[in-house]
Enzyme design. Structure first.
Site, PDB file in Angstrom:
ATOM      1  CG  HIS A  49      -0.218   0.075   2.458  1.00  0.00           C
ATOM      2  ND1 HIS A  49       0.466  -1.213   3.119  1.00  0.00           N
ATOM      3  CD2 HIS A  49      -0.034   0.962   3.490  1.00  0.00           C
ATOM      4  CE1 HIS A  49       1.190  -0.647   4.411  1.00  0.00           C
ATOM      5  NE2 HIS A  49       0.845   0.776   4.594  1.00  0.00           N
ATOM      6  CG  ASP A  76       1.414   5.237   4.776  1.00  0.00           C
ATOM      7  OD1 ASP A  76       1.020   4.064   4.642  1.00  0.00           O
ATOM      8  OD2 ASP A  76       2.344   5.541   5.142  1.00  0.00           O
ATOM      9  CG  HIS A 107       5.029   0.979   3.235  1.00  0.00           C
ATOM     10  ND1 HIS A 107       4.651   2.145   2.484  1.00  0.00           N
ATOM     11  CD2 HIS A 107       4.320   0.844   4.432  1.00  0.00           C
ATOM     12  CE1 HIS A 107       3.659   2.515   3.700  1.00  0.00           C
ATOM     13  NE2 HIS A 107       3.496   2.070   4.557  1.00  0.00           N
ATOM     14  NE  ARG A 129       1.471   6.539   8.752  1.00  0.00           N
ATOM     15  CZ  ARG A 129       0.800   5.956   8.130  1.00  0.00           C
ATOM     16  NH1 ARG A 129       0.655   4.397   7.923  1.00  0.00           N
ATOM     17  NH2 ARG A 129      -0.415   6.750   7.831  1.00  0.00           N
TER      18      ARG A 129
END
Length: 277
Positions: free
Chosen positions: A97, A99, A253, A268
């Protein structure tokens, strides 16, 4: 003081030494990190313990920060989201995916801090979208250029997993209302380097808008498989207090979910970008 930059894979990725990320970045280090990100697409740092405030400050050097509509965040530091396998169902991270590609202006990048990691397992893979695009045949490139695709929050965050309690349901419905499906180019041009890369991902992309369903499904299946071949990827084995910083515009990623029942906690901070073109 110049950074020490060591590439870790031919396609993408470099390990960075010579900077303390817990301190405010100097103008020189900011410029060097920005150039390293453009050159290598994902940067890795060992032994960089960060408080949530320090992590948010670091990320803010590169742009405005995003507050995630679904994931929990650090109390008092809403720009830092918590990825904790003991608290949240993180199956949506265990696939390829990019983000928040469902946003009108998806993320420029993200800074991920390893707070608690299992003794083994739990690695993360990154893939270079530009390397994947450049390896396509010229006829396929011509087909894809000019096409657009729909990105939908619901594909990775289904109601069945993220709207269990009444409080969750209210947050989920608000997230859907504020984040309707968005269309972006299938082939994106990096706004700084001008390099082209595939901008579709298994996590959020639902269809290619200009094609019939059967053709869209077939092309997306091909692109998902092609863009994540080993030669386009790098794999990082996490240690506690590692930090990764990636260019979300040109990579995708995959967080490997192979360590249950052990716990993994990551923080994150996500930097907002611009509208893809």
């Amino acid at each position: 003081m110049s950074l020490h930059i060591t590439p870790v894979s031919p396609a993408l990725g470099a390990r960075i030494e010579g900077v303390d990320l817990s301190q405010p970045l100097s103008a020189a280090h900011h410029a060097q990190l920005h150039q390293a990100l453009l050159d290598h697409q994902v940067l890795f740092f060992r032994n960089q313990p960060l408080t949530p405030a320090q992590q948010a400050r670091l990320a803010a050097h590169f742009g405005d920060l995003h507050i995630h509509p679904i994931y929990p965040n650090v109390p008092g530091q809403p720009e830092v989201l918590i990825l904790d396998t003991a608290v949240t169902d993180l199956r949506d991270n265990a696939l390829w995916h990019s983000d928040v590609s469902f946003l009108e202006t998806p993320a420029l990048g993200a800074i991920l801090s390893a707070r608690q990691v299992p003794p083994y397992g739990g690695d993360t893979l990154w893939a270079s979208s530009s390397a994947a695009y450049e390896a396509l045949s010229e006829p396929l490139k011509r087909l894809l250029d000019g096409l657009s695709a729909t990105h939908d929050l619901n594909k990775s965050f289904p109601e069945s997993r993220f709207a269990i309690t009444e409080q969750d349901k209210a947050r989920f419905e608000d997230a859907k209302r504020r984040h309707p499906p968005r269309s972006h180019p299938v082939v994106r041009t990096h706004p700084v380097t001008g390099r082209k890369g595939l901008f579709v991902n298994e996590g959020f992309t639902t269809r290619i808008n200009e094609l019939p369903d059967a053709e869209s499904d077939a092309i997306l299946k091909l692109l998902f498989s092609h863009s994540t071949q080993p030669q386009f990827t790098v794999r990082w084995q996490w240690q506690q207090d590692d930090v990764a910083f990636w260019d979300n515009r040109i990579t995708q990623h995959f967080a490997i979910d192979d360590y249950s029942p052990q716990r993994r906690i990551m923080h994150r901070a996500t930097v907002l970008g611009d509208a893809p073109y």
